[in-house]
Design a protein around this motif. Structure first.
Motif, PDB file in Angstrom:
ATOM      1  N   GLY A  34      33.290  45.132  38.814  1.00  0.00           N
ATOM      2  CA  GLY A  34      32.693  44.378  37.723  1.00  0.00           C
ATOM      3  C   GLY A  34      31.429  43.644  38.166  1.00  0.00           C
ATOM      4  O   GLY A  34      30.329  43.944  37.727  1.00  0.00           O
ATOM      5  N   ILE A  50      36.394  38.869  33.390  1.00  0.00           N
ATOM      6  CA  ILE A  50      36.357  40.171  34.017  1.00  0.00           C
ATOM      7  C   ILE A  50      37.676  40.880  33.720  1.00  0.00           C
ATOM      8  O   ILE A  50      38.735  40.369  34.077  1.00  0.00           O
ATOM      9  N   THR A  53      38.659  46.504  35.218  1.00  0.00           N
ATOM     10  CA  THR A  53      37.771  47.114  36.215  1.00  0.00           C
ATOM     11  C   THR A  53      38.584  48.098  37.047  1.00  0.00           C
ATOM     12  O   THR A  53      39.804  48.102  36.991  1.00  0.00           O
ATOM     13  N   GLY A  61      37.336  43.205  40.737  1.00  0.00           N
ATOM     14  CA  GLY A  61      36.649  42.716  39.549  1.00  0.00           C
ATOM     15  C   GLY A  61      35.366  41.968  39.870  1.00  0.00           C
ATOM     16  O   GLY A  61      34.308  42.230  39.313  1.00  0.00           O
ATOM     17  N   GLY A  77      40.247  36.685  35.193  1.00  0.00           N
ATOM     18  CA  GLY A  77      40.307  38.108  35.492  1.00  0.00           C
ATOM     19  C   GLY A  77      41.663  38.688  35.146  1.00  0.00           C
ATOM     20  O   GLY A  77      42.694  38.118  35.497  1.00  0.00           O
ATOM     21  N   CYS A  80      42.713  44.266  36.114  1.00  0.00           N
ATOM     22  CA  CYS A  80      41.882  44.945  37.097  1.00  0.00           C
ATOM     23  C   CYS A  80      42.746  46.002  37.781  1.00  0.00           C
ATOM     24  O   CYS A  80      43.887  45.741  38.148  1.00  0.00           O
ATOM     25  N   PRO A  90      40.981  40.732  40.869  1.00  0.00           N
ATOM     26  CA  PRO A  90      39.826  40.281  40.109  1.00  0.00           C
ATOM     27  C   PRO A  90      38.857  39.442  40.942  1.00  0.00           C
ATOM     28  O   PRO A  90      37.671  39.413  40.658  1.00  0.00           O
ATOM     29  N   ASN A 110      47.140  41.861  36.804  1.00  0.00           N
ATOM     30  CA  ASN A 110      46.308  42.810  37.549  1.00  0.00           C
ATOM     31  C   ASN A 110      47.171  43.737  38.387  1.00  0.00           C
ATOM     32  O   ASN A 110      48.269  43.370  38.801  1.00  0.00           O
TER      33      ASN A 110
END
Length: 176
Positions: A34, A50, A53, A61, A77, A80, A90, A110
């Motif tokens: 990201g 974010i 990603t 991220g 975040g 991710c 992230p 994540n």
């Protein structure tokens, strides 16, 4: 002023970008990374979102690489990815970073850990991960056998991890 410390880095070829600021961004559905900040001194990343990603490649991220005295703060975040079982965080302080800080961020849902400090060749040090929240991170069983939510990887020196809140999810087997 983001510059909290002075570096003792001895590299005549290192000419970092100065005082880079990234704020108020929304990064979503990215194949790889990201936000990737490389070779900066006193960079600031704040108030960014974010998400999603690493949809098709190993990535993070938002991360610092080869940076000095840089800060990530007040970011969120989520989702991710870690398609090959690596990274997927992230927020990360990575290769050759000195005196960088990740603080006051919110990481959740994540595939990788919420926060990472990665050392390389022993020349990254005095990095800090503090006062962050990690909720239900590390959703894939392939990532380091379910170790979450703050990962310290490779030759990390003089790192400080303090005051973080980690809420483990059902797929989290260990907490570091």
């Amino acid at each position: 002023n983001v510059n909290l410390y002075k570096t003792d880095r001895q590299d005549p070829f290192f000419k970092p970008h100065q005082n880079v600021v990234i704020e108020g961004c929304r990064i979503d559905s990215i194949v790889r990374d990201g936000i990737w900040i490389r070779q900066c001194e006193n960079a600031l990343i704040q108030q960014c979102e974010i998400s999603r990603t690493g949809m098709n490649a190993v990535s993070n991220g938002c991360w610092f690489w080869d940076c000095i005295g840089s800060v990530m703060q007040y970011n969120e975040g989520w989702e991710c990815g870690s398609p090959r079982g690596n990274d997927g965080a992230p927020f990360s302080i990575d290769n050759h970073c000195i005196d960088c800080i990740i603080q006051y961020n919110y990481s959740h849902d994540n595939e990788g850990p919420g926060y990472m400090i990665f050392g390389r060749e022993g020349d990254g040090y005095r990095n800090i991960v503090r006062y962050n929240l990690s909720f239900n991170d590390n959703l894939t069983k392939t990532y380091k056998s379910g170790t979450a939510c703050i990962a310290i990887v490779s030759e990390v020196k003089e790192a400080l991890v303090e005051g973080n809140i980690i809420v483990a999810g059902s797929e989290t087997y260990n907490i570091l």
